[in-house]
Design a protein around this motif. Structure first.
Motif, PDB file in Angstrom:
ATOM      1  N   GLY A   1      41.957  25.083  43.810  1.00  0.00           N
ATOM      2  CA  GLY A   1      41.965  24.609  45.036  1.00  0.00           C
ATOM      3  C   GLY A   1      43.035  25.404  45.736  1.00  0.00           C
ATOM      4  O   GLY A   1      44.117  26.145  44.909  1.00  0.00           O
ATOM      5  N   GLY A   2      43.208  25.163  47.063  1.00  0.00           N
ATOM      6  CA  GLY A   2      44.340  25.864  47.769  1.00  0.00           C
ATOM      7  C   GLY A   2      43.961  27.135  48.274  1.00  0.00           C
ATOM      8  O   GLY A   2      43.545  28.294  47.598  1.00  0.00           O
ATOM      9  N   TRP A   3      43.940  27.171  49.618  1.00  0.00           N
ATOM     10  CA  TRP A   3      43.556  28.475  50.086  1.00  0.00           C
ATOM     11  C   TRP A   3      44.398  29.937  49.969  1.00  0.00           C
ATOM     12  O   TRP A   3      43.780  30.945  49.707  1.00  0.00           O
ATOM     13  N   THR A   4      45.617  29.765  49.579  1.00  0.00           N
ATOM     14  CA  THR A   4      46.414  30.813  49.294  1.00  0.00           C
ATOM     15  C   THR A   4      45.902  31.450  47.844  1.00  0.00           C
ATOM     16  O   THR A   4      45.692  32.505  47.904  1.00  0.00           O
TER      17      THR A   4
ATOM     18  N   ARG B   1      43.301  30.963  46.541  1.00  0.00           N
ATOM     19  CA  ARG B   1      41.771  31.393  46.438  1.00  0.00           C
ATOM     20  C   ARG B   1      41.874  32.749  46.976  1.00  0.00           C
ATOM     21  O   ARG B   1      41.177  33.588  46.855  1.00  0.00           O
ATOM     22  N   VAL B   2      42.615  33.140  48.377  1.00  0.00           N
ATOM     23  CA  VAL B   2      42.467  34.413  48.601  1.00  0.00           C
ATOM     24  C   VAL B   2      43.127  35.309  47.856  1.00  0.00           C
ATOM     25  O   VAL B   2      42.706  36.488  47.645  1.00  0.00           O
ATOM     26  N   VAL B   3      44.364  35.097  47.227  1.00  0.00           N
ATOM     27  CA  VAL B   3      44.890  36.178  46.305  1.00  0.00           C
ATOM     28  C   VAL B   3      44.074  36.219  44.982  1.00  0.00           C
ATOM     29  O   VAL B   3      43.887  37.508  44.631  1.00  0.00           O
ATOM     30  N   ALA B   4      43.455  35.234  44.591  1.00  0.00           N
ATOM     31  CA  ALA B   4      42.442  35.344  43.586  1.00  0.00           C
ATOM     32  C   ALA B   4      41.552  36.313  44.026  1.00  0.00           C
ATOM     33  O   ALA B   4      41.055  37.146  42.867  1.00  0.00           O
ATOM     34  N   GLY B   5      40.689  35.981  45.031  1.00  0.00           N
ATOM     35  CA  GLY B   5      39.757  36.916  45.479  1.00  0.00           C
ATOM     36  C   GLY B   5      40.149  38.266  45.515  1.00  0.00           C
ATOM     37  O   GLY B   5      39.343  39.305  45.214  1.00  0.00           O
ATOM     38  N   ALA B   6      41.250  38.499  46.217  1.00  0.00           N
ATOM     39  CA  ALA B   6      41.954  39.921  46.313  1.00  0.00           C
ATOM     40  C   ALA B   6      42.176  40.434  44.772  1.00  0.00           C
ATOM     41  O   ALA B   6      41.752  41.704  44.693  1.00  0.00           O
ATOM     42  N   ALA B   7      42.553  39.749  43.900  1.00  0.00           N
ATOM     43  CA  ALA B   7      42.936  40.414  42.667  1.00  0.00           C
ATOM     44  C   ALA B   7      41.648  40.577  41.975  1.00  0.00           C
ATOM     45  O   ALA B   7      41.616  41.714  41.412  1.00  0.00           O
ATOM     46  N   ALA B   8      40.681  39.727  41.997  1.00  0.00           N
ATOM     47  CA  ALA B   8      39.199  40.114  41.402  1.00  0.00           C
ATOM     48  C   ALA B   8      38.438  41.396  41.938  1.00  0.00           C
ATOM     49  O   ALA B   8      37.968  42.238  41.319  1.00  0.00           O
ATOM     50  N   ALA B   9      38.844  41.403  43.478  1.00  0.00           N
ATOM     51  CA  ALA B   9      38.149  42.550  44.098  1.00  0.00           C
ATOM     52  C   ALA B   9      39.090  43.883  43.484  1.00  0.00           C
ATOM     53  O   ALA B   9      38.273  44.881  43.416  1.00  0.00           O
ATOM     54  N   SER B  10      40.227  43.839  43.478  1.00  0.00           N
ATOM     55  CA  SER B  10      40.818  45.137  43.100  1.00  0.00           C
ATOM     56  C   SER B  10      40.713  45.593  41.709  1.00  0.00           C
ATOM     57  O   SER B  10      40.496  46.684  41.297  1.00  0.00           O
ATOM     58  N   LEU B  11      40.388  44.543  40.792  1.00  0.00           N
ATOM     59  CA  LEU B  11      40.220  44.634  39.460  1.00  0.00           C
ATOM     60  C   LEU B  11      38.595  45.276  39.226  1.00  0.00           C
ATOM     61  O   LEU B  11      38.402  46.179  38.558  1.00  0.00           O
ATOM     62  N   LEU B  12      37.787  44.812  40.155  1.00  0.00           N
ATOM     63  CA  LEU B  12      36.449  45.489  39.975  1.00  0.00           C
ATOM     64  C   LEU B  12      36.496  46.773  40.513  1.00  0.00           C
ATOM     65  O   LEU B  12      36.101  47.666  39.944  1.00  0.00           O
ATOM     66  N   LEU B  13      37.340  46.992  41.684  1.00  0.00           N
ATOM     67  CA  LEU B  13      37.414  48.433  42.201  1.00  0.00           C
ATOM     68  C   LEU B  13      38.127  49.332  41.133  1.00  0.00           C
ATOM     69  O   LEU B  13      37.605  50.550  40.741  1.00  0.00           O
TER      70      LEU B  13
END
Length: 437
Positions: A98-101, A103-115
């Motif tokens: 939980g926690g929007w901050t 979640r947003v950071v984790a989403g950005a981290a996952a996206a950057s790792l995938l890239l």
């Protein structure tokens, strides 16, 4: 401006380093954002570890056990898959915590790792040089070539050729439609490369190379990714504009189809499309040599297997072949599936269609050359290459071997082998001798 952005190289440090650094920073941030307790941080670290192990397991299962991709993955690719899976599992954990901050950071981290993983794997396979290449599978303009009229055409012998003053400086690459007149095979547009000497009046009758992509693949791959046009431009610049005409037909029909370059009821008449429709089209539309000594076939992976099938079965057409990472035999999934879809369930028909059997059936070959190429780290294809080379030698075929150091089943191997393996093929086609291109 968009065009310029699409052409920015994606294989150099200018792009790779910032992406990798950003991914690392975001992952550390995701581990520490709103921790609340040490336990939560430890759970996130554990998620990274479990995700990485899961990624390695997936590569092992689908790559090594199931052989779903037909290649042996390098440690570099395995590392990037592991990191990508680690990022995905970290995102899942933070979504649950939980926690929007977070979640947003984790989403950005996952996206950057995938890239970062996608870019890293792309470098390892040596495929796309820029974004434009990834989205434009065939960027070459389509041309319609008229049929030749031998009655009014005056061809010059290669030995009497002298470059005219108005000859272009470089080769020309374009797309053409080669209809499946006899085969009724539904092929995509082919790609043709004309050397400078073929672009003038009273051109010489030039050798021809039929070039076949791997699978999945496009006819343009050997030009876009393999750089065959660039290597031949270098050769032509040093030899009065002379080089072979290159025709890359579509032996697949679609990127993920694999008709195995045979004629079958379920997959279409791919062999007839290449050996009849394409060969006839070349002879009718292009000023090329007529004898097998002036014809060659080359390919990578599935295309190399096709090259071995065609050169072995049709020495009356092809006197030269360049096979880069060829399989030992046609393959579409498991052996059982291969025989079912490609050979009507007949094991004997399958056995007879292998290059080794074709070579044995034809016996001695007169003035025939096969140059084999393979990556130094590509153990499965080194084994198949050794078997094919030994079989060719037994039948009197001259062979050469080019090993690409430090590469595997990838386009880095293709480019190295083209640079070092094309010169002996060109010489065998009747063109001047050359060093590496």
């Amino acid at each position: 401006m968009l065009h310029d952005l699409l052409r920015i190289p994606i294989t150099g440090s200018t792009v790779l380093v910032p992406v990798d650094v950003l991914a690392a920073v975001l992952v550390v941030w995701a581990l520490l954002v709103r921790p609340r307790s040490l336990g939560r941080v430890l759970v996130r670290i554990a998620a990274l570890g479990v995700g990485a192990v899961a990624g390695l397991a997936l590569v092992w299962w689908f790559g090594d056990v199931q052989d779903a991709f037909g290649v042996a993955f390098t440690s570099v690719t395995r590392m990037w898959v592991a990191l990508a899976c680690a990022g995905i599992l970290l995102l899942v954990v933070l979504l649950v915590q939980g926690g929007w901050t977070g979640r947003v950071v984790a989403g950005a981290a996952a996206a950057s790792l995938l890239l970062a993983a996608g870019l890293g794997i792309n470098v390892d396979f040596g495929f796309y040089k820029n974004v434009e290449q990834a989205i434009a599978t065939n960027p070459y303009k389509t041309r319609t070539l008229a049929e030749r009229d031998p009655a009014v055409e005056r061809l010059v012998d290669l030995h009497d050729w002298h470059a005219p003053a108005d000859m272009p400086k470089a080769g020309e690459t374009f797309s053409v439609t080669i209809p499946g007149t006899i085969s009724h095979f539904h092929a995509r547009k082919a790609v043709v490369w004309l050397p400078p000497a073929a672009q003038v009046r009273n051109a010489p009758a030039l050798p021809v190379l039929v070039a076949l992509s791997g699978q999945p693949g496009e006819p343009a791959d050997l030009f876009q990714t393999g750089d065959i046009g660039r290597y031949l431009d270098r050769y032509a610049a040093a030899h009065d504009g002379l080089a072979p005409i290159v025709v890359a037909p579509d032996q697949l029909g679609a990127p993920n189809r694999n008709p195995m370059c045979v004629d079958s009821r379920r997959l279409g008449r791919s062999e007839t499309y290449v050996m009849t429709d394409t060969v006839d089209w070349i002879r009718k539309h292009l000023a090329v040599a007529t004898a097998p000594t002036g014809w060659g076939v080359l390919g990578f992976s599935e295309g190399a297997t096709c090259a071995m099938q065609f050169s072995s079965a049709h020495p009356d057409v092809f006197g030269s072949a360049l096979a880069i990472s060829s399989e030992i035999a046609p393959k579409n999934g498991s052996l059982q599936h291969t025989i079912a879809v490609g050979f009507g369930g007949s094991r004997s028909a399958y056995d007879a269609a292998t290059p080794v059997a074709e070579m044995r059936a034809h016996g001695r070959y007169a003035d025939h050359l096969v140059v084999f190429g393979v990556g130094g780290d590509d153990a499965p294809y080194k084994a198949s290459t050794a078997t094919l080379r030994a079989a060719a030698a037994r039948e009197g075929i001259a062979t050469q071997l080019v090993v690409s150091p430090g590469s595997a089943h990838d386009w880095n191997t293709v480019r190295y082998v083209l640079a070092h393996g094309l010169p002996p093929v060109l010489e065998h086609l009747g063109l001047p001798a050359s060093g590496p291109l």
